[in-house]
Motif scaffolding. Structure first.
Motif, PDB file in Angstrom:
ATOM      1  N   ILE A  56       0.840  -1.197   0.000  1.00  0.00           N
ATOM      2  CA  ILE A  56       0.000   0.000   0.000  1.00  0.00           C
ATOM      3  C   ILE A  56       0.876   1.247   0.000  1.00  0.00           C
ATOM      4  N   ARG A  57       1.924   1.237   0.795  1.00  0.00           N
ATOM      5  CA  ARG A  57       2.822   2.406   0.854  1.00  0.00           C
ATOM      6  C   ARG A  57       3.721   2.513  -0.372  1.00  0.00           C
ATOM      7  N   ALA A  58       4.060   1.383  -0.991  1.00  0.00           N
ATOM      8  CA  ALA A  58       5.022   1.386  -2.104  1.00  0.00           C
ATOM      9  C   ALA A  58       4.434   1.905  -3.408  1.00  0.00           C
ATOM     10  N   PHE A  59       3.144   1.694  -3.608  1.00  0.00           N
ATOM     11  CA  PHE A  59       2.531   2.099  -4.874  1.00  0.00           C
ATOM     12  C   PHE A  59       2.025   3.529  -4.762  1.00  0.00           C
ATOM     13  N   GLU A  60       2.707   4.432  -5.434  1.00  0.00           N
ATOM     14  CA  GLU A  60       2.358   5.846  -5.404  1.00  0.00           C
ATOM     15  C   GLU A  60       0.905   6.042  -5.839  1.00  0.00           C
ATOM     16  N   GLY A  61       0.203   6.890  -5.114  1.00  0.00           N
ATOM     17  CA  GLY A  61      -1.181   7.170  -5.449  1.00  0.00           C
ATOM     18  C   GLY A  61      -2.186   6.299  -4.708  1.00  0.00           C
ATOM     19  N   THR A  62      -1.696   5.319  -3.953  1.00  0.00           N
ATOM     20  CA  THR A  62      -2.593   4.476  -3.169  1.00  0.00           C
ATOM     21  C   THR A  62      -2.924   5.205  -1.871  1.00  0.00           C
ATOM     22  N   ALA A  63      -4.192   5.411  -1.611  1.00  0.00           N
ATOM     23  CA  ALA A  63      -4.630   6.147  -0.424  1.00  0.00           C
ATOM     24  C   ALA A  63      -4.558   5.245   0.807  1.00  0.00           C
ATOM     25  N   VAL A  64      -3.603   5.532   1.662  1.00  0.00           N
ATOM     26  CA  VAL A  64      -3.385   4.735   2.874  1.00  0.00           C
ATOM     27  C   VAL A  64      -4.622   4.752   3.765  1.00  0.00           C
ATOM     28  N   VAL A  74     -11.499   0.053   3.553  1.00  0.00           N
ATOM     29  CA  VAL A  74     -12.446   0.711   4.449  1.00  0.00           C
ATOM     30  C   VAL A  74     -13.604   1.231   3.596  1.00  0.00           C
ATOM     31  N   ARG A  75     -14.800   0.997   4.056  1.00  0.00           N
ATOM     32  CA  ARG A  75     -15.980   1.501   3.353  1.00  0.00           C
ATOM     33  C   ARG A  75     -15.985   3.026   3.444  1.00  0.00           C
ATOM     34  N   ARG A  76     -16.153   3.672   2.295  1.00  0.00           N
ATOM     35  CA  ARG A  76     -16.190   5.132   2.256  1.00  0.00           C
ATOM     36  C   ARG A  76     -17.616   5.591   2.030  1.00  0.00           C
ATOM     37  N   VAL A  77     -18.047   6.561   2.791  1.00  0.00           N
ATOM     38  CA  VAL A  77     -19.406   7.071   2.699  1.00  0.00           C
ATOM     39  C   VAL A  77     -19.656   7.567   1.275  1.00  0.00           C
ATOM     40  N   GLY A  78     -20.647   7.004   0.625  1.00  0.00           N
ATOM     41  CA  GLY A  78     -20.998   7.401  -0.723  1.00  0.00           C
ATOM     42  C   GLY A  78     -19.997   6.968  -1.780  1.00  0.00           C
ATOM     43  N   GLY A  79     -18.949   6.306  -1.382  1.00  0.00           N
ATOM     44  CA  GLY A  79     -17.934   5.848  -2.333  1.00  0.00           C
ATOM     45  C   GLY A  79     -17.171   6.968  -2.992  1.00  0.00           C
TER      46      GLY A  79
END
Length: 81
Positions: A56-64, A74-79
């Motif tokens: 997750i940390r190695a791939f740039e652009g991946t939201a930790v 993690v479920r995000r409200v409204g996606g």
């Protein structure tokens, strides 16, 4: 046996007392990062929270913040991105 299977089998906790080698972990993350296919590597290491966290940390652009402490999405409200 594929490289991913070899890496996964070397890192199982059932190995007789052998501790994980930091070099092996770095190698796995480096191979994944250089070859791409992030989601495939996340599936390959589904049972390995440490390597998944590093991916997750190695791939740039991946939201930790889109993953919990166990590296599950993690479920995000409204996606909303």
């Amino acid at each position: 046996m594929t490289m991913a299977c070899q890496l996964r089998s070397r890192n199982t906790p059932t190995q007789k007392g052998k501790q994980r080698n930091e070099t092996t972990i770095r190698f796995a993350v480096d191979v994944a990062h250089s070859s791409g296919f992030w989601s495939v590597w996340m599936a390959v290491f589904a049972g390995d929270t440490e390597i998944r966290a590093r991916l997750i940390r190695a791939f740039e652009g991946t939201a930790v913040d889109c993953f919990d402490g166990e590296t599950r999405p993690v479920r995000r409200v409204g996606g909303v991105l």
